[in-house]
Structures are given as structure tokens and as C-alpha cells.
Motif scaffolding. Sequence first.
Motif, mmCIF file in Angstrom:
data_model
loop_
_atom_site.group_PDB
_atom_site.id
_atom_site.type_symbol
_atom_site.label_atom_id
_atom_site.label_comp_id
_atom_site.label_asym_id
_atom_site.label_seq_id
_atom_site.Cartn_x
_atom_site.Cartn_y
_atom_site.Cartn_z
ATOM 1 N N ASP A 183 -10.833 0.323 2.138
ATOM 2 C CA ASP A 183 -9.947 0.273 3.171
ATOM 3 C C ASP A 183 -10.859 -0.122 4.516
ATOM 4 O OD1 ASP A 183 -7.817 0.596 4.988
ATOM 5 O OD2 ASP A 183 -7.503 2.748 4.401
ATOM 6 N N GLU A 184 -10.386 -1.153 4.664
ATOM 7 C CA GLU A 184 -11.208 -2.066 5.733
ATOM 8 C C GLU A 184 -12.583 -1.893 5.951
ATOM 9 O OE1 GLU A 184 -9.023 -2.134 9.667
ATOM 10 O OE2 GLU A 184 -7.330 -1.389 8.665
ATOM 11 N N PRO A 185 -13.333 -2.231 4.762
ATOM 12 C CA PRO A 185 -14.714 -2.249 4.766
ATOM 13 C C PRO A 185 -15.600 -3.007 5.789
ATOM 14 C CG PRO A 185 -13.947 -3.631 3.147
ATOM 15 C CD PRO A 185 -12.587 -3.125 3.568
ATOM 16 N N GLY A 197 0.814 -6.319 9.294
ATOM 17 C CA GLY A 197 0.595 -5.614 10.659
ATOM 18 C C GLY A 197 0.327 -4.237 10.501
ATOM 19 N N SER A 198 -0.418 -3.937 11.598
ATOM 20 C CA SER A 198 -0.819 -2.363 11.818
ATOM 21 C C SER A 198 0.640 -1.431 11.438
ATOM 22 C CB SER A 198 -1.122 -2.144 13.190
ATOM 23 O OG SER A 198 -2.044 -1.353 13.267
ATOM 24 N N GLY A 199 0.110 -0.665 10.834
ATOM 25 C CA GLY A 199 1.309 0.447 10.599
ATOM 26 C C GLY A 199 2.167 -0.047 9.398
ATOM 27 N N THR A 200 2.030 -1.085 8.508
ATOM 28 C CA THR A 200 3.125 -1.643 7.831
ATOM 29 C C THR A 200 3.009 -0.419 6.456
ATOM 30 O OG1 THR A 200 1.327 -3.215 7.289
ATOM 31 C CG2 THR A 200 3.486 -4.010 8.437
ATOM 32 N N GLY A 201 1.921 0.036 6.234
ATOM 33 C CA GLY A 201 1.736 1.115 5.290
ATOM 34 C C GLY A 201 0.569 0.852 4.321
ATOM 35 N N LYS A 202 -0.074 -0.048 4.452
ATOM 36 C CA LYS A 202 -1.454 -0.317 3.821
ATOM 37 C C LYS A 202 -2.207 0.820 3.153
ATOM 38 C CE LYS A 202 -2.977 -3.213 6.860
ATOM 39 N NZ LYS A 202 -2.059 -3.021 7.786
ATOM 40 N N SER A 203 -2.640 1.650 4.089
ATOM 41 C CA SER A 203 -3.450 2.812 3.760
ATOM 42 C C SER A 203 -2.566 3.739 3.104
ATOM 43 C CB SER A 203 -3.680 3.584 5.060
ATOM 44 O OG SER A 203 -4.889 2.815 5.874
ATOM 45 N N ARG A 239 8.308 8.301 2.564
ATOM 46 C CA ARG A 239 8.909 8.253 3.701
ATOM 47 C C ARG A 239 8.287 9.810 4.376
ATOM 48 N NH1 ARG A 239 13.660 8.741 -0.200
ATOM 49 N NH2 ARG A 239 13.812 6.376 -0.454
ATOM 50 N N PHE A 240 8.352 9.633 5.891
ATOM 51 C CA PHE A 240 7.781 10.573 6.596
ATOM 52 C C PHE A 240 8.911 10.834 7.666
ATOM 53 C CE2 PHE A 240 3.797 8.220 5.838
ATOM 54 C CZ PHE A 240 3.076 9.161 4.838
ATOM 55 N N GLY A 241 9.593 12.200 7.353
ATOM 56 C CA GLY A 241 11.039 12.370 8.222
ATOM 57 C C GLY A 241 11.703 11.172 8.134
ATOM 58 N N ALA A 262 10.866 5.214 7.286
ATOM 59 C CA ALA A 262 10.561 4.911 5.782
ATOM 60 C C ALA A 262 9.567 3.788 5.873
ATOM 61 C CB ALA A 262 12.079 4.204 5.216
ATOM 62 N N VAL A 263 8.339 4.155 5.324
ATOM 63 C CA VAL A 263 7.327 3.330 5.259
ATOM 64 C C VAL A 263 7.366 2.458 4.349
ATOM 65 C CG1 VAL A 263 4.596 3.283 5.240
ATOM 66 C CG2 VAL A 263 5.699 5.081 6.349
ATOM 67 N N HIS A 264 7.658 2.843 2.863
ATOM 68 C CA HIS A 264 7.902 1.983 1.885
ATOM 69 C C HIS A 264 9.347 2.311 1.250
ATOM 70 C CE1 HIS A 264 3.323 2.445 1.359
ATOM 71 N NE2 HIS A 264 3.523 1.353 1.809
HETATM 72 N N1 LIG Z 1 0.546 11.884 7.002
HETATM 73 C C1 LIG Z 1 1.413 11.128 7.639
HETATM 74 N N2 LIG Z 1 2.342 11.657 8.392
HETATM 75 C C2 LIG Z 1 3.295 11.179 9.245
HETATM 76 N N3 LIG Z 1 3.275 9.755 9.280
HETATM 77 C C3 LIG Z 1 2.082 9.070 8.414
HETATM 78 C C4 LIG Z 1 1.225 9.866 7.766
HETATM 79 N N4 LIG Z 1 0.435 8.991 7.255
HETATM 80 C C5 LIG Z 1 0.813 7.549 7.879
HETATM 81 N N5 LIG Z 1 1.933 7.657 8.463
HETATM 82 C C6 LIG Z 1 2.714 6.684 9.146
HETATM 83 O O1 LIG Z 1 2.877 5.735 8.209
HETATM 84 C C7 LIG Z 1 2.905 4.382 8.866
HETATM 85 C C8 LIG Z 1 2.032 3.412 7.958
HETATM 86 O O2 LIG Z 1 0.640 3.876 8.112
HETATM 87 P P1 LIG Z 1 -0.409 3.618 7.550
HETATM 88 O O3 LIG Z 1 -1.713 3.999 8.061
HETATM 89 O O4 LIG Z 1 -0.496 3.039 5.908
HETATM 90 O O5 LIG Z 1 -0.716 1.894 8.038
HETATM 91 P P2 LIG Z 1 -1.585 0.738 7.944
HETATM 92 O O6 LIG Z 1 -0.871 -0.611 7.568
HETATM 93 O O7 LIG Z 1 -2.808 1.100 7.228
HETATM 94 O O8 LIG Z 1 -1.999 0.262 9.663
HETATM 95 P P3 LIG Z 1 -3.404 0.078 9.954
HETATM 96 O O9 LIG Z 1 -3.414 -1.623 9.535
HETATM 97 O O10 LIG Z 1 -3.205 0.189 11.617
HETATM 98 O O11 LIG Z 1 -4.467 0.554 9.605
HETATM 99 C C9 LIG Z 1 2.504 4.717 10.322
HETATM 100 O O12 LIG Z 1 3.542 4.459 11.299
HETATM 101 C C10 LIG Z 1 2.052 5.963 10.148
HETATM 102 O O13 LIG Z 1 2.084 6.373 11.573
#
Ligand SMILES: Nc1ncnc2c1ncn2[C@@H]1O[C@H](COP(=O)(O)OP(=O)(O)OP(=O)(O)O)[C@@H](O)[C@H]1O
Length: 300
Positions: free
Chosen positions: A177-179, A48-54, A23-25, A28-30
Motif C-alpha cells: 500500500d503506497e510503498p 483518486g483519493s478516497g476511491t477505495g483502494k485501501s 459500505r460505511f453507513g 457506498a465505497v464499492h
Molecule cells: N473503517 C472505516 N469507516 C468508515 N469509513 C471508512 C473506513 N475505511 C475507509 N473509509 C472510507 O472509505 C473511503 C475509501 O477509503 P480508502 O482509504 O480505501 O481510500 P483510498 O483510495 O485508499 O484513498 P487514498 O488514496 O487517499 O489513500 C473513504 O471515504 C474513507 O473515508
Amino acid sequence: MKRDTDDRCDDDIVVRVRGLANRFGEQAVHENLDLEVRRGEILGVVGGSGTGKSVLMRSIIGLQTPAEGEIAVFGEPMIGRDETEAKNVRRRWGVLFQGGALFSTLTVAENVQVPLREYYRRLDQRLLDEIATYKVAMSGLPPEAGPKYPSELSGGMKKRAGLARALALDPELLFLDEPTAGLDPIGAAAFDELILELKATMGLTVFLITHDLDTLYAICDRVAVLADRKVIAIGTIEELLALDHPWIQEYFNGPRGRAAAGGDQDLGRAEREEGPRLREQQRQAEAGQVQAQGAEGVAR
Ligand SMILES: Nc1ncnc2c1ncn2[C@@H]1O[C@H](COP(=O)(O)OP(=O)(O)OP(=O)(O)O)[C@@H](O)[C@H]1O
């Protein structure tokens, strides 16, 4: 198949994630995310973008402390682990971050030597140079790349340099990560081939975040789909296609998915006709002759 909780022997599971929450504030990412990476497989991670893969990858490699959950790598619990013990596990994996994350003030060879210096303090310079030369070659870079600085490399060469550094310690597990993001189609296909080769020769297990459908079809043994804060499905592409989930169907059965699977003749033809022009544009951009405008986001 959906939750990937079959009772495989622990030796077969290289990464095990249970009940992960990040969670970030308020965000909830996961929530309650489960995942297993099997020994010797290339696991593609999509969503999708922002689903929390990284964030998932960062949690596994210890750069993000989860709010809840358990993570084990090579059977060793990673959360709250004593630093020395964690380091002994970390030396068994390599990471290629998005964009390569090379140290800009170090040459390629010096970048490769960073993890070697960290883990093997007694290696003399001659041996460090030899290992770096070998890793640079393994990554498909010419020997002249070793003394170059990252700013002197093309995007594709930077990825390979990042890979050379990730391979420095002869890892058993590789995080990518996205090589292939930003690579032209030929460069991306060559990178895919390289990963397959390394998997075969080094017996690597690979955790691969990608948006690249060609990569998924070409090299991944299984694919995990992130959505709704968890892994909603994991399996071969064939198994995923059998699921009645709108995002999965749209992703794999949309025009790009069909083209990657070899089934959309029109899109395939368009790419064949446009491909050489776009590749030439990108080659020139990389050579610093033209701006890279328009070369980004090229469909493979
Ligand atoms: N250090 C952080 N502080 C606050 N929010 C974060 C932080 N790291 C990631 N997030 C948030 O967590 C969510 C998931 O981020 P993440 O980079 O894992 O997405 P992703 O699936 O890898 O996206 P993409 O495919 O666009 O690279 C996003 O909404 C991002 O803004």
C-alpha cells in the motif's frame, strides 16, 4: 479489457474479486467491483483519493468484511471462511501497510520474527534470528538495522523493515500500500528496483496501490483504475491510454504523467534542477537535523 473477465485458467488467477460491495453507513465505497490479479504480475492499483483502494486491499486480505461479493485467493474462497483454513491461505501472502505498521516496541529483527512465531511456533531463537537477518538483508537494509527500533529508522528504512516483515514467510503474493509514498526520488526508484528483483527471484505476484506514476511506468505489468465505486478499466498503460476516459487521460497525460513517460522535457528539467536540493533537504530531515517541512510531496 474493461472488466477483466477473460477466461483464464484458474491457476493463472491469484486473486479473483466478483461483485464486491463495501459500505460505511450511507457511503457506498464499492458497488459491483470485479478484479483479477494474474499470477506473476505486478498489478498497479490507482484512483483518486478516497476511491477505495485501501478498502479493496483490506477486503482481499480479510481485514474488512464486504457487504456483498466473492473473493478468492489462490482459488480459495475467503469470505466466511473457517479461521484455520483462512490462516493457511494467509500464510502465503505478505503485506506492507502504508507507513510500515511496525510494532514500535520491537526491534526490526523482532518485527520480522512476529509472523514466524505465529506460524512456526517450534522454531528456536537461533533460527528465528538467522531468518530475520536474511530477510533484513533481502530488503536492502544494512545488518545494523536489525537491532534498531522503528523510531531510530528513516522513512525509507521503515518501508524496507516493513517489507522484510512482509517477506518473512516467503510469500507468493505481496500486497503493497503506497510503498514509495514519502520517499525521495532516489529512494523510491531503489525501492521499485527491489520489488522488481524480488518478483524475478521469488516469482512473486504483487498487488500494488500507488499514486506514483514513475512506479507505474517502471515496474507495473498492468494497472487497474478505481473510479465510480468499481474498477473502470484494467490493462497496460498503453491500453489505458487508448481509452477515452477523462480521469485516465488527465492522470496519464497530465504534466506528471508525461514526465513519468519521459515526454515532458520542461517538467523533467525542473525536476532535475530542483531534485538535488529537495533530496538534500529530505536527507537532513531524516537525519534529524532539520524539520521535514517542504520535503513532503516531492514529485519524482
Ligand atoms: N473503517 C472505516 N469507516 C468508515 N469509513 C471508512 C473506513 N475505511 C475507509 N473509509 C472510507 O472509505 C473511503 C475509501 O477509503 P480508502 O482509504 O480505501 O481510500 P483510498 O483510495 O485508499 O484513498 P487514498 O488514496 O487517499 O489513500 C473513504 O471515504 C474513507 O473515508
